[in-house]
Design an enzyme around this catalytic site. Structure first.
Site, PDB file in Angstrom:
ATOM      1  N   ASP A 162      25.111  43.659  51.233  1.00  0.00           N
ATOM      2  CA  ASP A 162      24.138  43.668  52.330  1.00  0.00           C
ATOM      3  C   ASP A 162      23.034  42.643  52.075  1.00  0.00           C
ATOM      4  O   ASP A 162      22.634  41.907  52.979  1.00  0.00           O
ATOM      5  CB  ASP A 162      23.510  45.059  52.474  1.00  0.00           C
ATOM      6  CG  ASP A 162      24.526  46.129  52.825  1.00  0.00           C
ATOM      7  OD1 ASP A 162      25.513  45.793  53.498  1.00  0.00           O
ATOM      8  OD2 ASP A 162      24.341  47.283  52.415  1.00  0.00           O
TER       9      ASP A 162
ATOM     10  N   HIS B 116      23.022  56.117  52.075  1.00  0.00           N
ATOM     11  CA  HIS B 116      23.081  54.658  52.295  1.00  0.00           C
ATOM     12  C   HIS B 116      23.636  54.353  53.690  1.00  0.00           C
ATOM     13  O   HIS B 116      23.030  53.598  54.458  1.00  0.00           O
ATOM     14  CB  HIS B 116      23.970  54.034  51.213  1.00  0.00           C
ATOM     15  CG  HIS B 116      24.059  52.544  51.288  1.00  0.00           C
ATOM     16  ND1 HIS B 116      23.372  51.711  50.436  1.00  0.00           N
ATOM     17  CD2 HIS B 116      24.761  51.722  52.117  1.00  0.00           C
ATOM     18  CE1 HIS B 116      23.637  50.449  50.741  1.00  0.00           C
ATOM     19  NE2 HIS B 116      24.488  50.428  51.757  1.00  0.00           N
ATOM     20  N   GLU B 117      24.776  54.974  54.020  1.00  0.00           N
ATOM     21  CA  GLU B 117      25.377  54.727  55.338  1.00  0.00           C
ATOM     22  C   GLU B 117      24.545  55.335  56.453  1.00  0.00           C
ATOM     23  O   GLU B 117      24.455  54.771  57.555  1.00  0.00           O
ATOM     24  CB  GLU B 117      26.810  55.275  55.380  1.00  0.00           C
ATOM     25  CG  GLU B 117      27.753  54.685  54.341  1.00  0.00           C
ATOM     26  CD  GLU B 117      27.785  53.169  54.339  1.00  0.00           C
ATOM     27  OE1 GLU B 117      27.626  52.565  55.422  1.00  0.00           O
ATOM     28  OE2 GLU B 117      27.962  52.580  53.264  1.00  0.00           O
TER      29      GLU B 117
END
Length: 361
Positions: free
Chosen positions: A210, A134-135
């Site tokens: 997000d 994800h990061e």
């Protein structure tokens, strides 16, 4: 009281408030307060000078770059910066150091901006792997898109309520947002969700914040900033003011149901285009995505220059060597520091890495 004073009484009345919008209009009539001075948050130069005041009696190492700290703290007030220096001093004291290094300031800044590390939190290997990708997705999209702020730090160590964080460092203070940068920000925010879909063929709740931020940007682009080609430069919503004492700000709506459907369609178009853009970037650079995720799984935290190493085809071994060189240089600088300078604390060098604002989980 103010009306009762004569002009020859020699009385000067000074007042301060954080909420001028809720004052009684009678208090602001002409003749009451002759001067109104707006004191805004300090800019990057102001933050630099405030930091100089707070570190005057604090011994700092030669590697401390106050310009970089100032650039990395947009929106900080003087009290926030004082708290930052105090936190850095506490970190250094815990390590039995006699000087505050740049690492101490970085740790303190991350704690103030993103919350304390939760290293004791038990996370399964699968969750850690999902967080790493994800990061890595945020990082890859942010690094690839032209005009986005440079990546400053990426971590999969839980902080606050987030399992991982990607932090960017603006190169300069921005007072406005261009349409192109707003579109790129939406794609950057969807980088994590897109990476999860691409690698795991599934989604997690980790992209919740997000999605919320990306949707807000897209809606404001359409309804407030006039950035929709179809709807034109019209303001469809007006914000009533900031949240105060639990009162939520409401948006005034002055358009028909048909126009509301057009607005929703434009917002969806911006969101879907940003998501597709993120997916395309990740597909085209899938090998870099895997390398970034593996580096995060092994190192947990990597900074901007280390991200650049990965982009150039480097490995975690290259990161280790770069860290050894950096630590050796710092030790050498500390050893050769003149006694007089060591007594008062060193100055700050310059760093080619840019400057932090948005943080995405």
């Amino acid at each position: 009281e103010m009306d009762g004073f004569e002009s020859n009484d020699g009385v000067i009345l000074i007042a301060a408030t954080n909420r001028p919008d809720v004052l009684d209009p009678a208090l602001l009539r002409p003749g009451r307060f002759d001067r109104r001075v707006v004191v805004s948050k300090p800019d990057v130069q102001g933050r630099r000078r405030i930091l100089e005041v707070h570190v005057k009696k604090t011994p700092i190492a030669q590697d401390v770059d106050l310009d970089r700290i100032a650039r990395g703290t947009p929106g900080f007030s003087g009290a926030d910066l004082e708290n930052l220096v105090n936190e850095a001093a506490l970190v250094a004291a815990r390590k039995n150091k006699n000087k505050l290094s740049m690492d101490d300031f970085e740790f303190a800044k991350d704690k103030v901006m993103m919350g304390s590390e939760r290293k004791s939190m038990v996370i399964s290997e699968e969750d850690k792997r999902v967080t790493a990708y994800h990061e890595a997705g945020h990082t890859l999209v942010g690094k690839t898109l032209v005009g986005t702020d440079p990546i400053h730090k990426v971590t999969i160590i839980p902080r606050g309520m987030a399992l991982g964080l990607t932090q960017v460092l603006p190169e300069k203070e921005s007072l406005s947002l261009s349409k192109n940068k707003a579109i790129n920000m939406i794609a950057f925010l969807f980088g994590g969700r897109a990476a999860e879909e691409l690698v795991f063929k599934d989604f997690t709740t980790g992209a919740g914040s997000d999605i919320e931020r990306a949707t807000e940007i897209a809606r404001r682009m359409v309804c407030e900033w006039g950035m929709s080609e179809k709807l034109g430069p019209l303001a469809y919503e007006k914000r009533e003011g900031p949240v105060f004492l639990g009162m939520q700000s409401n948006n005034q709506r002055d358009y028909s149901e048909a126009k509301a459907q057009e607005i929703d369609a434009e917002v969806y178009k911006l969101i879907s285009n940003g998501y597709e853009s993120a997916l395309k970037i990740l597909r085209d650079n899938i090998d870099t995505l895997h390398r970034l995720a593996n580096a995060l799984l092994e190192k947990e935290t990597i900074d901007g220059p280390e991200v650049e190493l990965i982009f150039q085809g480097g490995t975690t071994a290259d990161i280790d060597r770069a860290r050894e060189v950096r630590e050796a240089q710092l030790a050498k600088d500390m050893a050769t520091l003149p006694k007089a300078e060591a007594a008062r604390g060193g100055g700050g060098g310059t760093d080619p890495i840019g400057n932090s604002g948005p943080v995405t989980a």
